[in-house]
Write a protein that holds these residues in place. Sequence first.
Motif, mmCIF file in Angstrom:
data_model
loop_
_atom_site.group_PDB
_atom_site.id
_atom_site.type_symbol
_atom_site.label_atom_id
_atom_site.label_comp_id
_atom_site.label_asym_id
_atom_site.label_seq_id
_atom_site.Cartn_x
_atom_site.Cartn_y
_atom_site.Cartn_z
ATOM 1 N N GLU A 148 13.191 73.779 73.924
ATOM 2 C CA GLU A 148 12.384 73.706 75.151
ATOM 3 C C GLU A 148 12.878 72.586 76.067
ATOM 4 N N PHE A 149 14.176 72.433 76.154
ATOM 5 C CA PHE A 149 14.782 71.384 76.967
ATOM 6 C C PHE A 149 14.400 71.564 78.439
ATOM 7 N N THR A 150 13.806 70.548 79.025
ATOM 8 C CA THR A 150 13.361 70.482 80.434
ATOM 9 C C THR A 150 12.338 71.555 80.799
ATOM 10 N N SER A 151 11.659 72.128 79.838
ATOM 11 C CA SER A 151 10.750 73.239 80.143
ATOM 12 C C SER A 151 9.471 72.812 80.833
ATOM 13 N N VAL A 152 9.063 71.552 80.678
ATOM 14 C CA VAL A 152 7.750 71.144 81.192
ATOM 15 C C VAL A 152 7.843 70.274 82.435
ATOM 16 N N VAL A 153 9.022 70.204 83.057
ATOM 17 C CA VAL A 153 9.170 69.388 84.263
ATOM 18 C C VAL A 153 9.709 70.246 85.396
ATOM 19 N N ASP A 154 9.556 69.754 86.639
ATOM 20 C CA ASP A 154 10.065 70.528 87.762
ATOM 21 C C ASP A 154 11.591 70.515 87.735
ATOM 22 N N ARG A 155 12.190 71.397 88.510
ATOM 23 C CA ARG A 155 13.625 71.630 88.372
ATOM 24 C C ARG A 155 14.458 70.474 88.899
ATOM 25 N N GLN A 156 13.957 69.712 89.852
ATOM 26 C CA GLN A 156 14.724 68.546 90.308
ATOM 27 C C GLN A 156 14.833 67.519 89.194
ATOM 28 N N VAL A 157 13.696 67.225 88.552
ATOM 29 C CA VAL A 157 13.705 66.288 87.435
ATOM 30 C C VAL A 157 14.579 66.817 86.300
ATOM 31 N N ALA A 158 14.516 68.138 86.069
ATOM 32 C CA ALA A 158 15.326 68.741 85.010
ATOM 33 C C ALA A 158 16.815 68.525 85.249
ATOM 34 N N ARG A 159 17.244 68.648 86.495
ATOM 35 C CA ARG A 159 18.667 68.492 86.798
ATOM 36 C C ARG A 159 19.113 67.049 86.630
ATOM 37 N N PHE A 160 18.315 66.122 87.151
ATOM 38 C CA PHE A 160 18.647 64.717 86.974
ATOM 39 C C PHE A 160 18.651 64.345 85.494
ATOM 40 N N GLY A 161 17.639 64.835 84.757
ATOM 41 C CA GLY A 161 17.560 64.544 83.329
ATOM 42 C C GLY A 161 18.741 65.091 82.569
ATOM 43 N N SER A 162 19.180 66.283 82.929
ATOM 44 C CA SER A 162 20.333 66.892 82.259
ATOM 45 C C SER A 162 21.591 66.073 82.486
ATOM 46 N N ALA A 163 21.774 65.611 83.721
ATOM 47 C CA ALA A 163 22.944 64.797 84.022
ATOM 48 C C ALA A 163 22.901 63.478 83.264
ATOM 49 N N ALA A 164 21.710 62.876 83.159
ATOM 50 C CA ALA A 164 21.579 61.620 82.433
ATOM 51 C C ALA A 164 21.881 61.797 80.950
ATOM 52 N N VAL A 165 21.362 62.873 80.375
ATOM 53 C CA VAL A 165 21.624 63.147 78.959
ATOM 54 C C VAL A 165 23.120 63.381 78.724
ATOM 55 N N ALA A 166 23.741 64.146 79.614
ATOM 56 C CA ALA A 166 25.167 64.424 79.467
ATOM 57 C C ALA A 166 25.975 63.136 79.439
ATOM 58 N N LYS A 167 25.651 62.236 80.338
ATOM 59 C CA LYS A 167 26.384 60.975 80.397
ATOM 60 C C LYS A 167 26.158 60.150 79.131
ATOM 61 N N SER A 168 24.903 60.089 78.670
ATOM 62 C CA SER A 168 24.585 59.310 77.469
ATOM 63 C C SER A 168 25.270 59.876 76.234
ATOM 64 N N VAL A 169 25.226 61.203 76.084
ATOM 65 C CA VAL A 169 25.816 61.831 74.898
ATOM 66 C C VAL A 169 27.325 61.626 74.870
ATOM 67 N N ARG A 170 27.971 61.774 75.997
ATOM 68 C CA ARG A 170 29.431 61.651 76.018
ATOM 69 C C ARG A 170 29.884 60.222 75.777
ATOM 70 N N ARG A 171 28.999 59.276 75.937
ATOM 71 C CA ARG A 171 29.323 57.882 75.631
ATOM 72 C C ARG A 171 29.012 57.528 74.182
ATOM 73 N N SER A 172 28.342 58.430 73.470
ATOM 74 C CA SER A 172 27.916 58.155 72.094
ATOM 75 C C SER A 172 28.760 58.933 71.095
ATOM 76 N N ASP A 173 28.400 58.784 69.818
ATOM 77 C CA ASP A 173 29.075 59.531 68.760
ATOM 78 C C ASP A 173 28.352 60.832 68.433
ATOM 79 N N ALA A 174 27.239 61.087 69.094
ATOM 80 C CA ALA A 174 26.401 62.241 68.762
ATOM 81 C C ALA A 174 26.878 63.511 69.455
ATOM 82 N N LYS A 175 26.407 64.641 68.931
ATOM 83 C CA LYS A 175 26.540 65.936 69.590
ATOM 84 C C LYS A 175 25.137 66.372 70.001
#
Length: 237
Positions: A148-175
């Motif tokens: 249910e990723f970003t399912s409960v927020v409006d789409r603008q917040v969802a897009r910003f949140g997705s970009a933030a997660v992408a940046k954090s994950v690519r800087r980490s060791d996680a998948k």
Amino acid sequence: MQGRYILTAFDIELASSPDATFRVQAIRDRFAISADDNSERFIGEIDLSGDWKIGLIVGPSGSGKTSIARDVFGGDVVAGYNYNAAAVVDDMPDGVDCERIARTFNAVGFSSPPCWLRPYSVLSGGERMRVDLARALLSSTSPIVFDEFTSVVDRQVARFGSAAVAKSVRRSDAKFVAVTCHYDVADWLCPDWVFDTAKMCQSSPKKKSDRESGFASFVSSANPSGTIGDCLADIII
């Protein structure tokens, strides 16, 4: 964890057999539903080989996303957390120091320290999403499979949140694997692979250089003077 998910083929059948109550039988008669119609089957394969950091399972409601994620990734699927502390900072995983928690909160756009000292129950929908993402990123699980990723927020917040997660994950060791019915997050999450349950097929999005170029343009246009965390934090819902 590298070789854990070698077998990625799935064949899932979901069936239900409700008692033949008056109401059940009335619905069956009215809409010509037989007892055999109460089953669904999902067959496919997700290729998890190779070097990847972010995946996306996306499709319409009822197309098997959650069932497929649980079949492929088992207990690693995050479907929500229990929050009991008077301050969300104390709900973060044990053994994680305050500096890392603060850094992760900021990375996902949850950048107000006073809010870190509030209980989860009083936070807005957008703030709760950010706290959930931060807690997932701070966990020791990899891959992190977020249902249910970003399912409960409006789409603008969802897009910003997705970009933030992408940046954090690519800087980490996680998948990280996002499971959602919203196709619009793909351009901001920049996944290495996408499995569409509407077609039961997998695809690879743009080349890495093209994704990074698009991501850079997004950050620049959204907030020329700040970070991606600042962009997300500026949206109040």
